[in-house]
Design an enzyme around this catalytic site. Structure first.
Site, short mmCIF file in Angstrom:
data_model
loop_
_atom_site.label_atom_id
_atom_site.label_comp_id
_atom_site.label_asym_id
_atom_site.label_seq_id
_atom_site.Cartn_x
_atom_site.Cartn_y
_atom_site.Cartn_z
N ASN A 33 -4.58 -12.35 14.14
CA ASN A 33 -3.74 -13.41 13.55
C ASN A 33 -2.06 -13.01 13.31
O ASN A 33 -1.22 -14.00 13.74
CB ASN A 33 -4.27 -13.68 12.04
CG ASN A 33 -5.43 -14.46 11.82
OD1 ASN A 33 -5.83 -15.29 12.79
ND2 ASN A 33 -5.88 -14.33 10.90
N LEU A 54 -2.49 -17.55 8.07
CA LEU A 54 -1.28 -16.99 7.75
C LEU A 54 -0.45 -18.16 7.09
O LEU A 54 -0.58 -19.15 7.57
CB LEU A 54 -0.37 -16.10 8.55
CG LEU A 54 -0.99 -14.86 8.97
CD1 LEU A 54 -0.44 -14.06 10.05
CD2 LEU A 54 -1.22 -13.82 7.77
N TYR A 60 -14.41 0.87 10.01
CA TYR A 60 -12.88 1.19 10.14
C TYR A 60 -12.56 1.82 11.39
O TYR A 60 -11.91 1.20 12.27
CB TYR A 60 -12.81 2.26 9.01
CG TYR A 60 -11.23 2.76 9.01
CD1 TYR A 60 -10.44 1.90 8.29
CD2 TYR A 60 -11.06 4.05 9.71
CE1 TYR A 60 -9.06 2.42 8.24
CE2 TYR A 60 -9.73 4.52 9.33
CZ TYR A 60 -8.66 3.66 8.69
OH TYR A 60 -7.26 3.98 8.73
N ARG A 118 -9.30 10.56 -1.01
CA ARG A 118 -8.99 11.34 0.06
C ARG A 118 -8.79 12.74 -0.64
O ARG A 118 -8.32 12.80 -1.88
CB ARG A 118 -7.89 10.95 0.66
CG ARG A 118 -8.20 9.55 1.36
CD ARG A 118 -7.04 9.01 2.30
NE ARG A 118 -6.41 8.04 1.51
CZ ARG A 118 -5.53 7.19 2.45
NH1 ARG A 118 -5.22 7.38 3.50
NH2 ARG A 118 -4.81 6.34 1.53
N LYS A 140 -10.47 -0.16 14.17
CA LYS A 140 -9.22 0.29 14.63
C LYS A 140 -9.24 0.38 16.26
O LYS A 140 -8.11 0.06 16.77
CB LYS A 140 -8.97 1.37 13.96
CG LYS A 140 -8.72 1.05 12.47
CD LYS A 140 -7.23 0.65 12.45
CE LYS A 140 -6.52 0.74 10.78
NZ LYS A 140 -5.33 0.11 10.65
N ALA A 164 -0.55 -0.01 13.09
CA ALA A 164 -0.93 1.13 12.64
C ALA A 164 -2.26 1.57 12.72
O ALA A 164 -3.27 1.19 12.15
CB ALA A 164 -0.62 1.13 10.95
N THR A 191 -5.96 -2.99 -1.80
CA THR A 191 -6.11 -1.54 -2.27
C THR A 191 -4.42 -1.41 -2.91
O THR A 191 -4.29 -0.33 -3.26
CB THR A 191 -6.39 -0.79 -1.23
OG1 THR A 191 -5.53 -1.10 -0.13
CG2 THR A 191 -7.79 -0.67 -1.08
N GLY A 217 0.85 -1.07 -0.12
CA GLY A 217 0.09 0.22 -0.11
C GLY A 217 0.78 1.17 -0.02
O GLY A 217 2.11 1.30 -0.20
P1 NAD Z 1 -3.63 1.46 1.67
O1 NAD Z 1 -4.83 1.15 1.20
O2 NAD Z 1 -2.62 2.11 0.61
O3 NAD Z 1 -2.75 0.22 2.16
C1 NAD Z 1 -3.24 -0.76 2.94
C2 NAD Z 1 -2.80 -1.96 2.52
O4 NAD Z 1 -3.27 -3.06 3.17
C3 NAD Z 1 -2.86 -2.34 1.04
O5 NAD Z 1 -1.89 -2.81 0.27
C4 NAD Z 1 -3.95 -3.32 0.78
O6 NAD Z 1 -4.03 -4.30 -0.16
C5 NAD Z 1 -3.58 -4.24 2.29
N1 NAD Z 1 -4.80 -4.91 2.82
C6 NAD Z 1 -6.00 -4.35 3.17
N2 NAD Z 1 -6.63 -5.37 3.84
C7 NAD Z 1 -5.80 -6.76 3.82
C8 NAD Z 1 -5.96 -7.86 4.22
N3 NAD Z 1 -7.30 -8.05 4.91
N4 NAD Z 1 -5.06 -8.79 4.16
C9 NAD Z 1 -3.67 -8.40 3.52
N5 NAD Z 1 -3.39 -7.09 3.01
C10 NAD Z 1 -4.54 -6.21 3.28
O7 NAD Z 1 -3.66 2.65 2.89
P2 NAD Z 1 -2.52 3.43 3.67
O8 NAD Z 1 -2.88 4.58 3.48
O9 NAD Z 1 -1.19 2.73 3.30
O10 NAD Z 1 -2.66 2.76 5.14
C11 NAD Z 1 -1.73 1.84 5.83
C12 NAD Z 1 -2.27 1.87 7.23
O11 NAD Z 1 -2.06 2.90 7.90
C13 NAD Z 1 -3.81 1.19 7.32
O12 NAD Z 1 -3.93 0.50 8.40
C14 NAD Z 1 -4.55 2.46 7.87
O13 NAD Z 1 -5.33 2.32 8.56
C15 NAD Z 1 -3.60 3.65 8.59
N6 NAD Z 1 -3.63 4.74 8.57
C16 NAD Z 1 -3.32 5.54 7.28
C17 NAD Z 1 -3.30 6.85 7.13
C18 NAD Z 1 -3.24 7.63 6.13
O14 NAD Z 1 -3.28 8.67 5.94
N7 NAD Z 1 -2.59 7.14 5.09
C19 NAD Z 1 -3.95 7.56 8.32
C20 NAD Z 1 -4.25 6.89 9.40
C21 NAD Z 1 -4.06 5.57 9.55
#
Ligand code: NAD
Length: 355
Positions: A107, A67, A153, A194, A157, A122, A41, A16
């Site tokens: 897990n 896993l 969400y 976003r 979380k 995170a 995603t 991600g």
């Molecule tokens: P993103 O959607 O780009 O990345 C999430 C990744 O998790 C993706 O690669 C997706 O394929 C993978 N994923 C989702 N569900 C999965 C599952 N069940 N099994 C395996 N892989 C799975 O989002 P991001 O912006 O990179 O966010 C990453 C983390 O940081 C998230 O947990 C999010 O809640 C947290 N976060 C991000 C932000 C932000 O501003 N980007 C803010 C607060 C928290």
């Protein structure tokens, strides 16, 4: 600094936006990285540059499912970033989002327990919901609607944090929780809905920029490099933190101000169009980062303008890559003026090239 040299680090969600930057940073620190991702995603293009990296492994798996047994006993550290983070994505399958947060986190915690690994979760500023306390300190318990469209969400979380602290209290896992506030930078998805990615993409292609509500709601935007540094410092901290840690940039601005800055920096002529505010959209958002500053010696360094310039440059390249792949001449009228301006035609990649 080579803080993770020789360590085996599992990054769930490593394909991600944030996860792929974390994989890069860990490799630069000398770690071996195992990325676990379902590509729900995340995107392979975020990891393509690591294809030949001998210290990098990719395991395609959904953390909600069992896993792969070959992971057992391997990692020294587990970072759990696996979860869709943008509202349209996490709301498209709310049940899976909630299960990812709860079952998926359990897990990974079990894997960390078996392996004796440190665990970093995170979490998110969304655990504060639509906050009544401003700025948000870690001691604030939040104001979340448990039945609304964001609950899969936000509540997921919150439950994941509960699991982490239960494992920690029981002495099962050294678990740490980072509450991440809005973060932006290269590798965000243009379609993730976003505000930063929306505004930049729309400005670059000359489309109307969508502003939800009157734009007076506030956010605080942290550049990705700063955030990743905060996560690393929290992971290698030699003391147990007193609880969750906010990581974000306390510089607060209205969403309208952000859009205006994007328009100015892209030189775009896009109009701003207003749309209704989504349900339960937080009105104000700003982290109190005193705990991170005291404990980690961390605070964000990248000013908004510099971060936006880097992000805009990346999105402009992405737009060109798409243009190149559909074989439009770079000087074609259909190549948005804002993109041409940022990348004058003589500097554009060859048509049909990988860009
Ligand atoms: P993103 O959607 O780009 O990345 C999430 C990744 O998790 C993706 O690669 C997706 O394929 C993978 N994923 C989702 N569900 C999965 C599952 N069940 N099994 C395996 N892989 C799975 O989002 P991001 O912006 O990179 O966010 C990453 C983390 O940081 C998230 O947990 C999010 O809640 C947290 N976060 C991000 C932000 C932000 O501003 N980007 C803010 C607060 C928290």
């Amino acid at each position: 600094m080579r803080r993770c040299r020789g360590r085996i680090v599992l990054v769930a969600g490593g394909a991600g936006f944030l996860g792929s930057h974390l994989c890069d940073a860990l490799l630069a620190e000398g770690a071996r990285v195992i990325c676990v991702d379902s590509f729900r995603t995340g995107r392979m293009q975020n990891l393509r540059h690591l294809e030949r990296e001998p210290r990098f492994d990719l395991v395609e798996a959904d953390i909600v499912e069992h896993l792969p047994p070959r992971l057992a006993g391997r990692p020294d550290m587990v970072f759990n970033l696996a979860c869709a983070a943008s509202p349209p994505h996490y709301q498209s399958d709310p049940e899976h989002t909630l299960l990812t947060c709860v079952i998926g986190t359990r897990n990974l915690l079990r894997l960390a327990e078996e392996s004796g690994a440190l665990f970093l979760q995170a979490s998110t500023s969304e655990v504060y919901g639509d906050p009544e306390v401003h700025p948000q300190t870690e001691s604030y318990w939040g104001n979340v609607n448990p039945t609304g469209p964001r609950a899969c969400y936000d509540e997921g979380k919150r439950a994941a944090e509960t699991l982490c602290f239960d494992y920690l209290r029981a002495g099962r896992v050294e678990a740490r929780v980072a509450r991440i506030f809005n973060t932006y930078g290269p590798r965000m998805r243009a379609d993730d809905g976003r505000i930063v990615s929306n505004a930049i993409t729309q400005a670059l292609i000359g489309a109307d920029i969508t502003l939800h509500g009157d734009g007076s709601q506030t956010r605080s935007f942290c550049y990705v490099d700063d955030l990743i540094e905060g996560l690393l410092r929290l992971a290698v901290l030699d003391r147990r933190p007193p609880g969750a840690i906010n990581l974000g940039n306390p510089a607060e601005l209205t969403v309208l101000e952000l859009v205006q800055r994007v328009v100015a920096l892209t030189g775009s002529h896009s109009a701003i169009v207003r749309r209704p505010l989504p349900q339960d959209d937080p009105r104000r958002r700003r982290p109190d980062i005193s705990r991170a500053a005291d404990l980690l010696g961390w605070s964000p360094r990248v000013p908004l303008e510099a971060g936006l310039r880097a992000t805009i440059a990346w999105f402009a390249q992405e737009t060109l890559r798409v243009v190149a792949s559909i074989r439009l001449p770079a000087s074609d009228d259909r190549v948005p003026a804002a993109v041409q301006m940022m990348h004058p035609p003589e500097k554009l990649p060859a048509r049909g090239g990988s860009g």
